[in-house]
Design an enzyme around this catalytic site. Structure first.
Site, PDB file in Angstrom:
ATOM      1  N   CYS A   2      27.057  30.615  39.628  1.00 25.80           N
ATOM      2  CA  CYS A   2      27.773  29.342  39.627  1.00 25.80           C
ATOM      3  C   CYS A   2      26.884  28.346  40.351  1.00 25.80           C
ATOM      4  CB  CYS A   2      29.119  29.478  40.332  1.00 25.80           C
ATOM      5  SG  CYS A   2      30.024  27.906  40.458  1.00 25.80           S
ATOM      6  N   GLU A 111      28.309  26.016  33.135  1.00 19.53           N
ATOM      7  CA  GLU A 111      27.367  27.107  32.911  1.00 19.53           C
ATOM      8  C   GLU A 111      26.531  26.779  31.681  1.00 19.53           C
ATOM      9  OE1 GLU A 111      25.239  29.220  34.041  1.00 19.53           O
ATOM     10  OE2 GLU A 111      26.914  30.106  35.156  1.00 19.53           O
TER      11      GLU A 111
END
Length: 255
Positions: A2, A111
């Site tokens: 992340c 992402e």
């Protein structure tokens, strides 16, 4: 992993969702990046009014974990994530897993799917948010680093786990999401040993998130507006997981 996320909820919404006793006003943030200050929720010392549960506090910390034993951060790698599978035993995170577990409020995260070299093409960014909207809480760790001159800085990392079936086609890792019914257990570092909370460090159910392809404007930290989360007009279709048979005639596996 992340490496970028967003928090666009109002302070009032965060107060209600996370039962925080107080929180300062802050702007909506659409592109939170490593080394920036991030909002954390920690367990307080005194109980909330009418309850035995310790009141929760909101604090700011630098996104980039520095263990207390590091002498010079310039010689230490930037730790924005901690692998949930190994954090308990890692020297960098062992103390924080035992004493300084926190919640990281978020509206979602970004992402990138990077195609294989033989496939060509560029990476596609995705805005990944809860299907039902609202706020979520990532599992986090906090450490206060002290320099030789006595100055201190609070630092933090987000725990990640292997991706669920919905996120795996984009990336192999995803943040650990702590559900509201588990907030107290996760934050309770006085009675809950790390081994007792391992069951919380798992991927969220596959239908929890939705992934929206967005433009590569999110790649630049300087871009911070709500347009970062608008669907891309000409995005490649979401890659599909490759199923394969498991050994011994078990059910099909996505991994």
């Amino acid at each position: 992993m992340c490496g970028r996320y967003a928090l666009t909820a109002t302070p009032e919404d965060i107060l209600e969702f996370l039962s925080v006793i107080d929180i300062d006003d802050f702007p909506k943030r659409y592109n939170i990046a490593p080394t920036q200050p991030i909002l954390l929720i920690v367990a307080g010392e005194s109980p909330m009014p009418g309850s035995n549960v310790p009141a929760r506090k909101a604090v700011l910390a630098r996104w980039g974990f520095i263990p207390g034993w590091v002498k010079d951060p310039a010689d230490f790698p930037l730790l924005i994530n901690a692998r949930a599978e190994t954090a308990i035993g890692k020297a960098s995170f062992r103390a924080a897993m035992r004493h300084r577990r926190v919640l990281v409020p978020a509206s979602g995260f970004y992402e990138w799917h990077r195609p294989a070299k033989e496939e060509g093409g560029k990476a596609q960014a995705y805005w990944i948010r809860p299907r039902k909207g609202g706020i979520i809480a990532f599992a986090g760790l906090m450490e206060t680093w002290s320099s030789a001159d006595g100055s201190e800085v609070d630092t933090a990392a987000i725990l990640t786990t292997h991706a669920n079936a919905a996120i795996a086609p984009i990336h192999g890792r995803m943040p650990v999401v702590i559900q509201p019914e588990d907030f107290e257990t996760w934050l309770d570092c006085k009675t809950q040993e790390p081994k007792a909370i391992e069951h919380l460090l798992k991927p969220v159910q596959p239908d929890f998130f939705e992934a929206i392809p967005v433009s590569d404007r999110v790649n630049k930290v300087a871009n911070m507006g709500p347009d970062l989360q608008e669907p891309a007009e000409h995005a490649a279709p979401l890659p599909q997981p490759q199923s394969k048979k498991a050994k011994n005639g078990d059910q099909l596996s996505l991994f």
